[in-house]
Design a protein around this motif. Structure first.
Motif, PDB file in Angstrom:
ATOM      1  N   PHE A  24       0.832  -1.205   0.000  1.00  0.00           N
ATOM      2  CA  PHE A  24       0.000   0.000   0.000  1.00  0.00           C
ATOM      3  C   PHE A  24       0.871   1.261   0.000  1.00  0.00           C
ATOM      4  CE2 PHE A  24      -2.221   3.383   2.349  1.00  0.00           C
ATOM      5  CZ  PHE A  24      -3.325   3.554   1.529  1.00  0.00           C
ATOM      6  N   HIS A  25       1.877   1.283   0.874  1.00  0.00           N
ATOM      7  CA  HIS A  25       2.749   2.455   0.950  1.00  0.00           C
ATOM      8  C   HIS A  25       3.594   2.597  -0.317  1.00  0.00           C
ATOM      9  CE1 HIS A  25       1.861   3.876   4.984  1.00  0.00           C
ATOM     10  NE2 HIS A  25       1.815   2.624   5.371  1.00  0.00           N
ATOM     11  N   LEU A  26       4.033   1.479  -0.875  1.00  0.00           N
ATOM     12  CA  LEU A  26       4.773   1.535  -2.141  1.00  0.00           C
ATOM     13  C   LEU A  26       3.893   2.099  -3.257  1.00  0.00           C
ATOM     14  CD1 LEU A  26       6.614  -1.909  -1.987  1.00  0.00           C
ATOM     15  CD2 LEU A  26       7.762   0.310  -2.225  1.00  0.00           C
ATOM     16  N   SER A  27       2.623   1.657  -3.281  1.00  0.00           N
ATOM     17  CA  SER A  27       1.712   2.117  -4.341  1.00  0.00           C
ATOM     18  C   SER A  27       1.391   3.603  -4.202  1.00  0.00           C
ATOM     19  CB  SER A  27       0.420   1.285  -4.332  1.00  0.00           C
ATOM     20  OG  SER A  27      -0.353   1.539  -3.177  1.00  0.00           O
ATOM     21  N   GLU A  28       1.323   4.078  -2.955  1.00  0.00           N
ATOM     22  CA  GLU A  28       1.076   5.503  -2.749  1.00  0.00           C
ATOM     23  C   GLU A  28       2.233   6.361  -3.259  1.00  0.00           C
ATOM     24  OE1 GLU A  28      -0.038   6.289   1.389  1.00  0.00           O
ATOM     25  OE2 GLU A  28      -2.042   6.666   0.590  1.00  0.00           O
ATOM     26  N   LYS A  29       3.438   5.786  -3.248  1.00  0.00           N
ATOM     27  CA  LYS A  29       4.632   6.516  -3.691  1.00  0.00           C
ATOM     28  C   LYS A  29       5.140   5.982  -5.032  1.00  0.00           C
ATOM     29  CE  LYS A  29       7.075   8.855  -1.313  1.00  0.00           C
ATOM     30  NZ  LYS A  29       7.289  10.302  -1.197  1.00  0.00           N
ATOM     31  N   ARG A  30       4.262   5.342  -5.802  1.00  0.00           N
ATOM     32  CA  ARG A  30       4.708   4.693  -7.039  1.00  0.00           C
ATOM     33  C   ARG A  30       5.524   5.642  -7.904  1.00  0.00           C
ATOM     34  NH1 ARG A  30      -0.091   2.248  -9.969  1.00  0.00           N
ATOM     35  NH2 ARG A  30      -0.909   2.017  -7.863  1.00  0.00           N
ATOM     36  N   ASN A  31       6.573   5.049  -8.484  1.00  0.00           N
ATOM     37  CA  ASN A  31       7.516   5.791  -9.333  1.00  0.00           C
ATOM     38  C   ASN A  31       8.293   6.862  -8.578  1.00  0.00           C
ATOM     39  OD1 ASN A  31       6.758   4.264 -11.665  1.00  0.00           O
ATOM     40  ND2 ASN A  31       4.927   5.531 -11.842  1.00  0.00           N
ATOM     41  N   SER A  32       8.185   6.840  -7.256  1.00  0.00           N
ATOM     42  CA  SER A  32       9.000   7.700  -6.388  1.00  0.00           C
ATOM     43  C   SER A  32       9.591   6.808  -5.297  1.00  0.00           C
ATOM     44  CB  SER A  32       8.162   8.812  -5.754  1.00  0.00           C
ATOM     45  OG  SER A  32       7.581   9.634  -6.744  1.00  0.00           O
ATOM     46  N   VAL A  33      10.560   7.317  -4.585  1.00  0.00           N
ATOM     47  CA  VAL A  33      11.234   6.502  -3.568  1.00  0.00           C
ATOM     48  C   VAL A  33      10.449   6.509  -2.260  1.00  0.00           C
ATOM     49  CG1 VAL A  33      13.332   6.184  -2.206  1.00  0.00           C
ATOM     50  CG2 VAL A  33      13.491   6.936  -4.582  1.00  0.00           C
ATOM     51  N   LEU A  34      10.187   5.319  -1.750  1.00  0.00           N
ATOM     52  CA  LEU A  34       9.593   5.165  -0.415  1.00  0.00           C
ATOM     53  C   LEU A  34      10.745   5.121   0.581  1.00  0.00           C
ATOM     54  CD1 LEU A  34       7.121   4.599   1.435  1.00  0.00           C
ATOM     55  CD2 LEU A  34       7.494   2.169   0.991  1.00  0.00           C
ATOM     56  N   ASP A  35      10.791   6.097   1.464  1.00  0.00           N
ATOM     57  CA  ASP A  35      11.909   6.221   2.395  1.00  0.00           C
ATOM     58  C   ASP A  35      12.016   5.006   3.324  1.00  0.00           C
ATOM     59  OD1 ASP A  35      13.945   8.184   3.725  1.00  0.00           O
ATOM     60  OD2 ASP A  35      12.752   7.399   5.375  1.00  0.00           O
ATOM     61  N   ARG A  36      13.205   4.422   3.362  1.00  0.00           N
ATOM     62  CA  ARG A  36      13.440   3.199   4.118  1.00  0.00           C
ATOM     63  C   ARG A  36      13.208   3.392   5.620  1.00  0.00           C
ATOM     64  NH1 ARG A  36      16.387  -1.216   2.466  1.00  0.00           N
ATOM     65  NH2 ARG A  36      17.210  -2.567   4.109  1.00  0.00           N
ATOM     66  N   VAL A  74      16.687   1.402  -4.093  1.00  0.00           N
ATOM     67  CA  VAL A  74      17.466   2.622  -4.291  1.00  0.00           C
ATOM     68  C   VAL A  74      18.433   2.714  -3.118  1.00  0.00           C
ATOM     69  CG1 VAL A  74      17.398   5.118  -4.640  1.00  0.00           C
ATOM     70  CG2 VAL A  74      15.492   3.698  -5.434  1.00  0.00           C
ATOM     71  N   ARG A  75      19.643   2.254  -3.322  1.00  0.00           N
ATOM     72  CA  ARG A  75      20.612   2.076  -2.244  1.00  0.00           C
ATOM     73  C   ARG A  75      20.789   3.349  -1.408  1.00  0.00           C
ATOM     74  NH1 ARG A  75      23.917  -1.958  -1.370  1.00  0.00           N
ATOM     75  NH2 ARG A  75      23.555  -2.817  -3.462  1.00  0.00           N
ATOM     76  N   GLY A  76      20.657   3.158  -0.088  1.00  0.00           N
ATOM     77  CA  GLY A  76      20.841   4.262   0.843  1.00  0.00           C
ATOM     78  C   GLY A  76      19.603   5.103   1.074  1.00  0.00           C
ATOM     79  N   PHE A  77      18.538   4.869   0.279  1.00  0.00           N
ATOM     80  CA  PHE A  77      17.327   5.683   0.400  1.00  0.00           C
ATOM     81  C   PHE A  77      16.081   4.846   0.686  1.00  0.00           C
ATOM     82  CE2 PHE A  77      20.230   8.228  -2.111  1.00  0.00           C
ATOM     83  CZ  PHE A  77      20.156   9.456  -1.463  1.00  0.00           C
ATOM     84  N   GLY A  78      15.845   3.803  -0.099  1.00  0.00           N
ATOM     85  CA  GLY A  78      14.639   3.020   0.115  1.00  0.00           C
ATOM     86  C   GLY A  78      14.270   2.200  -1.102  1.00  0.00           C
ATOM     87  N   TYR A  79      12.977   2.077  -1.369  1.00  0.00           N
ATOM     88  CA  TYR A  79      12.487   1.275  -2.491  1.00  0.00           C
ATOM     89  C   TYR A  79      11.554   2.099  -3.366  1.00  0.00           C
ATOM     90  CZ  TYR A  79      14.315  -2.929  -0.258  1.00  0.00           C
ATOM     91  OH  TYR A  79      15.147  -3.870   0.289  1.00  0.00           O
ATOM     92  N   LYS A  80      11.523   1.726  -4.640  1.00  0.00           N
ATOM     93  CA  LYS A  80      10.649   2.400  -5.584  1.00  0.00           C
ATOM     94  C   LYS A  80       9.830   1.359  -6.353  1.00  0.00           C
ATOM     95  CE  LYS A  80      12.323   5.719  -8.240  1.00  0.00           C
ATOM     96  NZ  LYS A  80      13.000   6.420  -9.368  1.00  0.00           N
ATOM     97  N   LEU A  81       8.500   1.519  -6.329  1.00  0.00           N
ATOM     98  CA  LEU A  81       7.606   0.687  -7.139  1.00  0.00           C
ATOM     99  C   LEU A  81       7.448   1.339  -8.497  1.00  0.00           C
ATOM    100  CD1 LEU A  81       5.515  -1.656  -7.495  1.00  0.00           C
ATOM    101  CD2 LEU A  81       3.796  -0.064  -6.579  1.00  0.00           C
ATOM    102  N   ILE A  82       7.909   0.661  -9.529  1.00  0.00           N
ATOM    103  CA  ILE A  82       7.807   1.190 -10.894  1.00  0.00           C
ATOM    104  C   ILE A  82       6.745   0.386 -11.655  1.00  0.00           C
ATOM    105  CG2 ILE A  82       9.048   1.562 -13.073  1.00  0.00           C
ATOM    106  CD1 ILE A  82      11.618   1.694 -11.444  1.00  0.00           C
TER     107      ILE A  82
END
Length: 227
Positions: A165-177, A218-226
């Motif tokens: 859900f949180h990944l989808s809310e930030k899709r194509n952007s980085v979800l902060d780890r 995204v190393r050092g930042f988090g994950y991105k759902l593309i």
């Protein structure tokens, strides 16, 4: 009771306060299930499937935080308000970490409680039309914790669903780890970070039918759902 009556589970171990709150809410057309401890509240929750929970934190047999945490394992959407005499910041934080949506300090006015109940229910109502979220060729139902692929349901765990859900809310952007670790695991330590990596791997496997979907580290930042 009418079809639109709101079913509210109230867990409060102070009999006088519990009865006052129950009667006040019933006078405003709520259907109230009053429980004197956490164990009874857990059983009542399963029996009546209420629309909202109002939980005292300090209860015998099972406290409000523990009860909320258990309920959150199977229902990510139900609104939860904590009632408590505690007011320290760490107690408030703990309440939100265990799945609370709001926090009301005793003593409180009934009008304030009712305003907060309606605010949470209105928020849930507005979200109902958005429980089905398209992710590539999948349909994601956050409330039911389920992915749908060409009419085939794929069940998710509570944490998988919350993470997606949180990944989808930030899709194509980085979800902060750090944010998501604190939000879902309660701490951003090494062991929780490794646990999250495992859940990301599980989500990738469940989304593998659509090659256009990627969950990128995204190393050092988090994950991105593309997608």
């Amino acid at each position: 009771m009418t079809k639109n009556t709101i079913k509210l589970l109230l867990a409060e171990d102070e009999p006088a306060l519990g009865q006052i709150v129950k009667e006040s809410l019933e006078s405003r057309d709520f259907e109230v299930f009053l429980c004197e401890n956490g164990e009874i509240a857990a059983k009542t929750y399963q029996e009546v499937q209420p629309d909202i929970l109002v939980l005292d934190v300090m209860m015998p047999k099972k406290d409000g935080f523990t009860l909320a945490k258990e309920i959150r394992q199977e229902n990510a959407a139900i609104p939860i308000i904590f009632l408590t005499a505690k007011s320290q910041v760490k107690d408030v934080v703990e309440g939100f970490q265990h799945g609370g949506n709001d926090y009301l300090k005793k003593p409180f006015s009934m009008e304030e409680l009712i305003v907060r109940i309606h605010a949470l229910l209105d928020r849930i109502h507005l979200k109902k039309d958005h429980t089905k979220i398209p992710i590539g060729k999948y349909m994601f139902n956050h409330t039911q914790q389920q992915l749908l692929w060409e009419e085939t349901p794929i069940q998710l765990t509570h944490r998988e669903s919350a993470l997606l859900f949180h990944l989808s809310e930030k899709r194509n952007s980085v979800l902060d780890r750090t944010f998501i670790l604190n939000k879902l695991w309660g701490d951003d330590d090494f062991f929780n970070a490794r646990s999250m990596d495992v859940f990301i791997t599980k989500l990738r496997k469940k989304l593998k039918n659509d090659p256009d979907i990627q969950i990128v580290n995204v190393r050092g930042f988090g994950y991105k759902l593309i997608c």
